[in-house]
Write a protein that holds these residues in place. Sequence first.
Motif, PDB file in Angstrom:
ATOM      1  N   THR A 168       0.832  -1.184   0.000  1.00 22.99           N
ATOM      2  CA  THR A 168       0.000   0.000   0.000  1.00 22.99           C
ATOM      3  C   THR A 168       0.869   1.236   0.000  1.00 22.99           C
ATOM      4  OG1 THR A 168      -1.694  -1.147   1.258  1.00 22.99           O
ATOM      5  CG2 THR A 168      -1.749   1.268   1.298  1.00 22.99           C
ATOM      6  N   PRO A 169       0.595   2.207  -0.890  1.00 28.17           N
ATOM      7  CA  PRO A 169       1.390   3.437  -0.881  1.00 28.17           C
ATOM      8  C   PRO A 169       1.267   4.156   0.456  1.00 28.17           C
ATOM      9  CG  PRO A 169       0.089   3.277  -2.876  1.00 28.17           C
ATOM     10  CD  PRO A 169      -0.394   2.187  -1.946  1.00 28.17           C
ATOM     11  N   TRP A 170       2.382   4.666   0.949  1.00 25.38           N
ATOM     12  CA  TRP A 170       2.391   5.463   2.169  1.00 25.38           C
ATOM     13  C   TRP A 170       3.340   6.625   1.957  1.00 25.38           C
ATOM     14  CZ3 TRP A 170       6.387   6.960   5.350  1.00 25.38           C
ATOM     15  CH2 TRP A 170       6.000   7.597   6.538  1.00 25.38           C
ATOM     16  N   PHE A 171       2.940   7.760   2.440  1.00 25.23           N
ATOM     17  CA  PHE A 171       3.770   8.941   2.240  1.00 25.23           C
ATOM     18  C   PHE A 171       4.092   9.580   3.581  1.00 25.23           C
ATOM     19  CE2 PHE A 171       3.505   9.127  -2.276  1.00 25.23           C
ATOM     20  CZ  PHE A 171       2.335   8.454  -2.554  1.00 25.23           C
ATOM     21  N   GLY A 172       5.378   9.687   3.898  1.00 25.29           N
ATOM     22  CA  GLY A 172       5.820  10.342   5.123  1.00 25.29           C
ATOM     23  C   GLY A 172       5.988  11.825   4.898  1.00 25.29           C
ATOM     24  N   SER A 173       6.476  12.506   5.943  1.00 25.56           N
ATOM     25  CA  SER A 173       6.606  13.953   5.849  1.00 25.56           C
ATOM     26  C   SER A 173       7.780  14.387   4.989  1.00 25.56           C
ATOM     27  CB  SER A 173       6.773  14.541   7.259  1.00 25.56           C
ATOM     28  OG  SER A 173       7.906  13.971   7.889  1.00 25.56           O
ATOM     29  N   THR A 174       8.803  13.520   4.869  1.00 26.80           N
ATOM     30  CA  THR A 174       9.990  13.918   4.120  1.00 26.80           C
ATOM     31  C   THR A 174      10.305  13.011   2.951  1.00 26.80           C
ATOM     32  OG1 THR A 174      11.407  12.627   5.597  1.00 26.80           O
ATOM     33  CG2 THR A 174      11.040  14.930   6.169  1.00 26.80           C
TER      34      THR A 174
ATOM     35  N   GLY B 122      -5.676   3.113   1.188  1.00 28.11           N
ATOM     36  CA  GLY B 122      -6.303   2.045   1.947  1.00 28.11           C
ATOM     37  C   GLY B 122      -7.259   1.256   1.098  1.00 28.11           C
ATOM     38  N   ILE B 123      -7.898   0.276   1.702  1.00 26.54           N
ATOM     39  CA  ILE B 123      -8.848  -0.573   0.983  1.00 26.54           C
ATOM     40  C   ILE B 123     -10.030   0.263   0.503  1.00 26.54           C
ATOM     41  CG2 ILE B 123     -10.426  -2.531   1.208  1.00 26.54           C
ATOM     42  CD1 ILE B 123      -8.489  -3.700   3.249  1.00 26.54           C
TER      43      ILE B 123
ATOM     44  N   ASN C 126      -9.934  -0.375  -5.496  1.00 25.64           N
ATOM     45  CA  ASN C 126      -8.937  -0.894  -4.569  1.00 25.64           C
ATOM     46  C   ASN C 126      -7.566  -0.858  -5.238  1.00 25.64           C
ATOM     47  OD1 ASN C 126      -7.825  -2.040  -2.304  1.00 25.64           O
ATOM     48  ND2 ASN C 126      -8.840  -4.016  -2.506  1.00 25.64           N
ATOM     49  N   LYS C 127      -6.842   0.213  -4.998  1.00 29.17           N
ATOM     50  CA  LYS C 127      -5.539   0.472  -5.607  1.00 29.17           C
ATOM     51  C   LYS C 127      -5.562   0.405  -7.132  1.00 29.17           C
ATOM     52  CE  LYS C 127      -2.939  -1.342  -1.684  1.00 29.17           C
ATOM     53  NZ  LYS C 127      -1.951  -2.361  -1.276  1.00 29.17           N
ATOM     54  N   PRO C 128      -6.409   1.202  -7.771  1.00 32.44           N
ATOM     55  CA  PRO C 128      -6.411   1.218  -9.245  1.00 32.44           C
ATOM     56  C   PRO C 128      -5.068   1.689  -9.780  1.00 32.44           C
ATOM     57  CG  PRO C 128      -7.580   3.126  -8.398  1.00 32.44           C
ATOM     58  CD  PRO C 128      -7.293   2.246  -7.212  1.00 32.44           C
ATOM     59  N   SER C 129      -4.594   1.019 -10.823  1.00 37.45           N
ATOM     60  CA  SER C 129      -3.273   1.339 -11.367  1.00 37.45           C
ATOM     61  C   SER C 129      -3.325   1.949 -12.759  1.00 37.45           C
ATOM     62  CB  SER C 129      -2.399   0.082 -11.416  1.00 37.45           C
ATOM     63  OG  SER C 129      -2.173  -0.425 -10.132  1.00 37.45           O
ATOM     64  N   GLY C 130      -4.276   1.520 -13.576  1.00 40.09           N
ATOM     65  CA  GLY C 130      -4.327   1.973 -14.955  1.00 40.09           C
ATOM     66  C   GLY C 130      -5.675   2.536 -15.310  1.00 40.09           C
ATOM     67  N   VAL C 131      -5.693   3.436 -16.292  1.00 43.04           N
ATOM     68  CA  VAL C 131      -6.936   4.037 -16.763  1.00 43.04           C
ATOM     69  C   VAL C 131      -6.804   4.316 -18.256  1.00 43.04           C
ATOM     70  CG1 VAL C 131      -6.170   6.372 -16.166  1.00 43.04           C
ATOM     71  CG2 VAL C 131      -8.621   5.886 -16.318  1.00 43.04           C
ATOM     72  N   ALA C 132      -7.909   4.153 -18.984  1.00 42.60           N
ATOM     73  CA  ALA C 132      -7.944   4.434 -20.421  1.00 42.60           C
ATOM     74  C   ALA C 132      -9.316   4.986 -20.754  1.00 42.60           C
ATOM     75  CB  ALA C 132      -7.666   3.169 -21.233  1.00 42.60           C
ATOM     76  N   VAL C 133      -9.389   5.768 -21.818  1.00 41.65           N
ATOM     77  CA  VAL C 133     -10.672   6.337 -22.223  1.00 41.65           C
ATOM     78  C   VAL C 133     -10.921   6.005 -23.694  1.00 41.65           C
ATOM     79  CG1 VAL C 133      -9.585   8.584 -22.683  1.00 41.65           C
ATOM     80  CG2 VAL C 133     -12.070   8.444 -22.340  1.00 41.65           C
ATOM     81  N   ALA C 134     -12.124   5.514 -23.976  1.00 43.31           N
ATOM     82  CA  ALA C 134     -12.515   5.143 -25.327  1.00 43.31           C
ATOM     83  C   ALA C 134     -13.083   6.343 -26.069  1.00 43.31           C
ATOM     84  CB  ALA C 134     -13.541   4.010 -25.280  1.00 43.31           C
ATOM     85  N   ALA C 135     -13.262   6.179 -27.375  1.00 43.01           N
ATOM     86  CA  ALA C 135     -13.759   7.271 -28.211  1.00 43.01           C
ATOM     87  C   ALA C 135     -15.150   7.731 -27.794  1.00 43.01           C
ATOM     88  CB  ALA C 135     -13.762   6.837 -29.676  1.00 43.01           C
TER      89      ALA C 135
ATOM     90  N   ASP D  13      -6.192  -4.319  -7.015  1.00 41.96           N
ATOM     91  CA  ASP D  13      -6.328  -5.208  -5.862  1.00 41.96           C
ATOM     92  C   ASP D  13      -7.695  -5.864  -5.769  1.00 41.96           C
ATOM     93  OD1 ASP D  13      -3.717  -4.853  -5.184  1.00 41.96           O
ATOM     94  OD2 ASP D  13      -4.105  -4.265  -3.113  1.00 41.96           O
ATOM     95  N   ASN D  14      -8.609  -5.507  -6.655  1.00 39.30           N
ATOM     96  CA  ASN D  14      -9.858  -6.254  -6.805  1.00 39.30           C
ATOM     97  C   ASN D  14      -9.767  -7.250  -7.958  1.00 39.30           C
ATOM     98  OD1 ASN D  14     -11.408  -5.289  -4.654  1.00 39.30           O
ATOM     99  ND2 ASN D  14     -12.014  -3.461  -5.790  1.00 39.30           N
ATOM    100  N   ASN D  15      -8.572  -7.342  -8.575  1.00 41.32           N
ATOM    101  CA  ASN D  15      -8.328  -8.304  -9.660  1.00 41.32           C
ATOM    102  C   ASN D  15      -9.391  -8.215 -10.753  1.00 41.32           C
ATOM    103  OD1 ASN D  15      -5.990  -9.551  -8.426  1.00 41.32           O
ATOM    104  ND2 ASN D  15      -7.408 -10.457  -6.955  1.00 41.32           N
ATOM    105  N   SER D  16      -9.649  -7.006 -11.197  1.00 43.16           N
ATOM    106  CA  SER D  16     -10.725  -6.826 -12.171  1.00 43.16           C
ATOM    107  C   SER D  16     -10.490  -5.599 -13.047  1.00 43.16           C
ATOM    108  CB  SER D  16     -12.074  -6.683 -11.452  1.00 43.16           C
ATOM    109  OG  SER D  16     -12.076  -5.554 -10.599  1.00 43.16           O
ATOM    110  N   ILE D  17     -11.203  -5.591 -14.167  1.00 39.51           N
ATOM    111  CA  ILE D  17     -11.267  -4.427 -15.050  1.00 39.51           C
ATOM    112  C   ILE D  17     -12.698  -3.912 -15.001  1.00 39.51           C
ATOM    113  CG2 ILE D  17     -10.999  -3.555 -17.394  1.00 39.51           C
ATOM    114  CD1 ILE D  17      -8.378  -4.458 -16.160  1.00 39.51           C
TER     115      ILE D  17
END
Length: 303
Positions: A17-23, A148-149, A171-180, A190-194
Amino acid sequence: MRAIVLALTLPLLLSLTPWFGSTASWTGRHLRSTTTRPATAPMLSYPDGVAVGPHSTVYVVDTDNATVLQINAAGTLSSLASTGLTYPTGIAVDSSGTVYVADAGAHSLKKISAQGEVSVLVANAFTYPSGVAVAADGTVYVADAGSGIAAGVIKKISPTGRVSTLARGFNKPSGVAVAADGTVYVADTDNNSIKKISPDGSVALVAAEGLNKPHGVAVDAAGTLYLTDTYNNSVRKILPAGTAAPLAQHLTYPSGIAVDGAGAVYVTDTGHAALKKISPEGAISTLADSTTATVASMNLGKN
């Protein structure tokens, strides 16, 4: 040896899971300082997003080196931008050649001109922007993995710069595309789906059976969908009628994906630190990797 190390570590890295600290910013991998990047000929280290632009130019994000590389139709690999990015992930390009980059380390969306000038389009509006797509009318879509979840969202940036949320609950989407037709496709990793999002924001399932951490998604002019099935080390395509079929196998943690006007598919084979091309018939060739600074002519199709 590097390919072996990447293959051993990528399953863990992609699932954290991505986490971002202060520095510092983290995705399970420490961000490389831009001051320590080697000043050598461009080559790939940790390729992620990929896009095809005008004149058949292919653009690829090299996350570890915080750079965007480009390969022209003659096969020459060069750096488009090597400063101004922190931890780039996804990439898209519009019809004018403007490149859009999801900069996860800066929680921002940036754009790069054809001359390599980097500017901030949307600052500090995301938790972990991981994918980006641009529609014909200039509307930009960003997959924000969240922290988070079910915290992932798809955000929409209008041509005038207005930011809004198109859909939530991923749930942690990684990719996105747009159709015509304006349909937005999302790799809900993380939902193992499109999934697909209609212009009114309603979400529907497109594919899930057998998928294991899909990361990238692309769509061609005919509506055929392409996706990287990352943990299955393969690329799949889904026809408009809904029929799914494998396009390529035996990759190593493929991540980003793009398709050109001739039906050729471009994939970042992250475990091999390589950019690969898949012909419509499924033949795989390597365009660039961790050792090559130039590549052979790609015979790219027109876009």
